[in-house]
Design a protein around this motif. Sequence first.
Motif, mmCIF file in Angstrom:
data_model
loop_
_atom_site.group_PDB
_atom_site.id
_atom_site.type_symbol
_atom_site.label_atom_id
_atom_site.label_comp_id
_atom_site.label_asym_id
_atom_site.label_seq_id
_atom_site.Cartn_x
_atom_site.Cartn_y
_atom_site.Cartn_z
ATOM 1 N N THR A 24 18.695 -125.038 -60.055
ATOM 2 C CA THR A 24 17.334 -124.593 -60.370
ATOM 3 C C THR A 24 16.527 -124.370 -59.097
ATOM 4 O O THR A 24 15.820 -123.374 -58.967
ATOM 5 C CB THR A 24 16.626 -125.621 -61.265
ATOM 6 O OG1 THR A 24 17.421 -125.827 -62.421
ATOM 7 C CG2 THR A 24 15.255 -125.163 -61.679
ATOM 8 N N ASP A 25 16.653 -125.303 -58.147
ATOM 9 C CA ASP A 25 15.907 -125.168 -56.889
ATOM 10 C C ASP A 25 16.332 -123.920 -56.119
ATOM 11 O O ASP A 25 15.492 -123.216 -55.564
ATOM 12 C CB ASP A 25 16.109 -126.410 -56.014
ATOM 13 C CG ASP A 25 15.420 -127.637 -56.573
ATOM 14 O OD1 ASP A 25 14.488 -127.489 -57.400
ATOM 15 O OD2 ASP A 25 15.811 -128.754 -56.190
ATOM 16 N N ALA A 26 17.631 -123.657 -56.082
ATOM 17 C CA ALA A 26 18.116 -122.471 -55.370
ATOM 18 C C ALA A 26 17.624 -121.198 -56.050
ATOM 19 O O ALA A 26 17.212 -120.246 -55.379
ATOM 20 C CB ALA A 26 19.639 -122.483 -55.298
ATOM 21 N N ALA A 27 17.654 -121.176 -57.370
ATOM 22 C CA ALA A 27 17.170 -120.002 -58.113
ATOM 23 C C ALA A 27 15.685 -119.783 -57.851
ATOM 24 O O ALA A 27 15.242 -118.645 -57.634
ATOM 25 C CB ALA A 27 17.444 -120.162 -59.604
ATOM 26 N N ASP A 28 14.909 -120.865 -57.856
ATOM 27 C CA ASP A 28 13.472 -120.758 -57.572
ATOM 28 C C ASP A 28 13.228 -120.252 -56.148
ATOM 29 O O ASP A 28 12.349 -119.423 -55.918
ATOM 30 C CB ASP A 28 12.772 -122.108 -57.764
ATOM 31 C CG ASP A 28 12.668 -122.516 -59.218
ATOM 32 O OD1 ASP A 28 12.832 -121.651 -60.106
ATOM 33 O OD2 ASP A 28 12.434 -123.716 -59.470
ATOM 34 N N HIS A 29 14.022 -120.759 -55.212
ATOM 35 C CA HIS A 29 13.891 -120.336 -53.817
ATOM 36 C C HIS A 29 14.201 -118.843 -53.678
ATOM 37 O O HIS A 29 13.482 -118.112 -52.996
ATOM 38 C CB HIS A 29 14.819 -121.172 -52.929
ATOM 39 C CG HIS A 29 14.745 -120.822 -51.482
ATOM 40 N ND1 HIS A 29 13.671 -121.140 -50.679
ATOM 41 C CD2 HIS A 29 15.608 -120.148 -50.695
ATOM 42 C CE1 HIS A 29 13.875 -120.677 -49.462
ATOM 43 N NE2 HIS A 29 15.056 -120.073 -49.445
ATOM 44 N N CYS A 30 15.251 -118.390 -54.338
ATOM 45 C CA CYS A 30 15.618 -116.968 -54.299
ATOM 46 C C CYS A 30 14.530 -116.103 -54.931
ATOM 47 O O CYS A 30 14.184 -115.041 -54.395
ATOM 48 C CB CYS A 30 16.948 -116.739 -55.007
ATOM 49 S SG CYS A 30 18.377 -117.401 -54.124
ATOM 50 N N ALA A 31 13.992 -116.545 -56.065
ATOM 51 C CA ALA A 31 12.928 -115.787 -56.736
ATOM 52 C C ALA A 31 11.698 -115.677 -55.835
ATOM 53 O O ALA A 31 11.108 -114.599 -55.708
ATOM 54 C CB ALA A 31 12.567 -116.446 -58.063
ATOM 55 N N THR A 32 11.337 -116.780 -55.194
ATOM 56 C CA THR A 32 10.186 -116.774 -54.288
ATOM 57 C C THR A 32 10.417 -115.837 -53.112
ATOM 58 O O THR A 32 9.530 -115.058 -52.736
ATOM 59 C CB THR A 32 9.900 -118.201 -53.783
ATOM 60 O OG1 THR A 32 9.602 -119.035 -54.905
ATOM 61 C CG2 THR A 32 8.737 -118.227 -52.811
ATOM 62 N N ALA A 33 11.617 -115.877 -52.544
ATOM 63 C CA ALA A 33 11.938 -114.996 -51.414
ATOM 64 C C ALA A 33 11.852 -113.529 -51.829
ATOM 65 O O ALA A 33 11.336 -112.691 -51.079
ATOM 66 C CB ALA A 33 13.325 -115.325 -50.871
ATOM 67 N N CYS A 34 12.337 -113.213 -53.020
ATOM 68 C CA CYS A 34 12.277 -111.827 -53.511
ATOM 69 C C CYS A 34 10.839 -111.370 -53.682
ATOM 70 O O CYS A 34 10.489 -110.238 -53.317
ATOM 71 C CB CYS A 34 13.038 -111.695 -54.831
ATOM 72 S SG CYS A 34 14.825 -111.802 -54.651
ATOM 73 N N LEU A 35 10.005 -112.231 -54.248
ATOM 74 C CA LEU A 35 8.596 -111.865 -54.449
ATOM 75 C C LEU A 35 7.866 -111.699 -53.117
ATOM 76 O O LEU A 35 7.048 -110.784 -52.960
ATOM 77 C CB LEU A 35 7.903 -112.901 -55.328
ATOM 78 C CG LEU A 35 8.319 -112.895 -56.793
ATOM 79 C CD1 LEU A 35 7.658 -114.038 -57.552
ATOM 80 C CD2 LEU A 35 8.003 -111.559 -57.453
ATOM 81 N N GLU A 36 8.170 -112.577 -52.154
ATOM 82 C CA GLU A 36 7.546 -112.445 -50.831
ATOM 83 C C GLU A 36 7.972 -111.133 -50.164
ATOM 84 O O GLU A 36 7.156 -110.464 -49.534
ATOM 85 C CB GLU A 36 7.911 -113.639 -49.956
ATOM 86 C CG GLU A 36 7.214 -114.914 -50.386
ATOM 87 C CD GLU A 36 7.691 -116.141 -49.633
ATOM 88 O OE1 GLU A 36 8.637 -116.040 -48.799
ATOM 89 O OE2 GLU A 36 7.135 -117.217 -49.878
ATOM 90 N N PHE A 37 9.240 -110.777 -50.318
ATOM 91 C CA PHE A 37 9.717 -109.519 -49.765
ATOM 92 C C PHE A 37 9.003 -108.338 -50.431
ATOM 93 O O PHE A 37 8.550 -107.419 -49.746
ATOM 94 C CB PHE A 37 11.241 -109.396 -49.948
ATOM 95 C CG PHE A 37 11.798 -108.091 -49.485
ATOM 96 C CD1 PHE A 37 11.966 -107.828 -48.137
ATOM 97 C CD2 PHE A 37 12.142 -107.109 -50.396
ATOM 98 C CE1 PHE A 37 12.479 -106.614 -47.695
ATOM 99 C CE2 PHE A 37 12.664 -105.889 -49.973
ATOM 100 C CZ PHE A 37 12.824 -105.645 -48.618
ATOM 101 N N ALA A 38 8.880 -108.380 -51.754
ATOM 102 C CA ALA A 38 8.198 -107.298 -52.479
ATOM 103 C C ALA A 38 6.753 -107.166 -52.017
ATOM 104 O O ALA A 38 6.252 -106.045 -51.838
ATOM 105 C CB ALA A 38 8.267 -107.546 -53.987
ATOM 106 N N GLN A 39 6.085 -108.295 -51.792
ATOM 107 C CA GLN A 39 4.700 -108.255 -51.320
ATOM 108 C C GLN A 39 4.608 -107.664 -49.914
ATOM 109 O O GLN A 39 3.691 -106.892 -49.610
ATOM 110 C CB GLN A 39 4.088 -109.654 -51.358
ATOM 111 C CG GLN A 39 3.862 -110.165 -52.760
ATOM 112 C CD GLN A 39 3.473 -111.643 -52.792
ATOM 113 O OE1 GLN A 39 3.536 -112.338 -51.785
ATOM 114 N NE2 GLN A 39 3.088 -112.116 -53.970
ATOM 115 N N ALA A 40 5.559 -108.025 -49.048
ATOM 116 C CA ALA A 40 5.553 -107.496 -47.679
ATOM 117 C C ALA A 40 5.788 -105.981 -47.687
ATOM 118 O O ALA A 40 5.124 -105.241 -46.952
ATOM 119 C CB ALA A 40 6.620 -108.200 -46.848
ATOM 120 N N VAL A 41 6.708 -105.519 -48.526
ATOM 121 C CA VAL A 41 6.973 -104.078 -48.607
ATOM 122 C C VAL A 41 5.766 -103.357 -49.206
ATOM 123 O O VAL A 41 5.417 -102.255 -48.773
ATOM 124 C CB VAL A 41 8.264 -103.801 -49.417
ATOM 125 C CG1 VAL A 41 8.469 -102.308 -49.613
ATOM 126 C CG2 VAL A 41 9.474 -104.400 -48.708
#
Length: 116
Positions: A19-36
Amino acid sequence: MQFHSEDNAMSINHLSLTTDAADHCATACLEFAQAVAAIQRTTAELHRAGGFGTLPSGIALQKKYSELAVGGPGSLSAMLQAHITVATNLAATFTAIGRNYVATDDAVAQRITAPR
């Protein structure tokens, strides 16, 4: 994150995430989307390309570069939007993986502790 494969085969047969890894991946994806998305907002400035002069060829070049920035389906803005969409969809997928992990773990725990 664990990868399971048969006899060191090149294909991955199973991928499991905590669960923690999935949450970490989801957060990283959202941060990337925001940066783009922040980069995409600056493409409007590229739309006003200038310095090509007043000759017909200069005007044509200015139009072409403007379209490459914020034009049709192959423009920089459209490509950035495609990356934002992919990253956002990946975030949703990782979030669902995390929820499914918890739901599956809860169901297994109930089966193990249920009286027979």
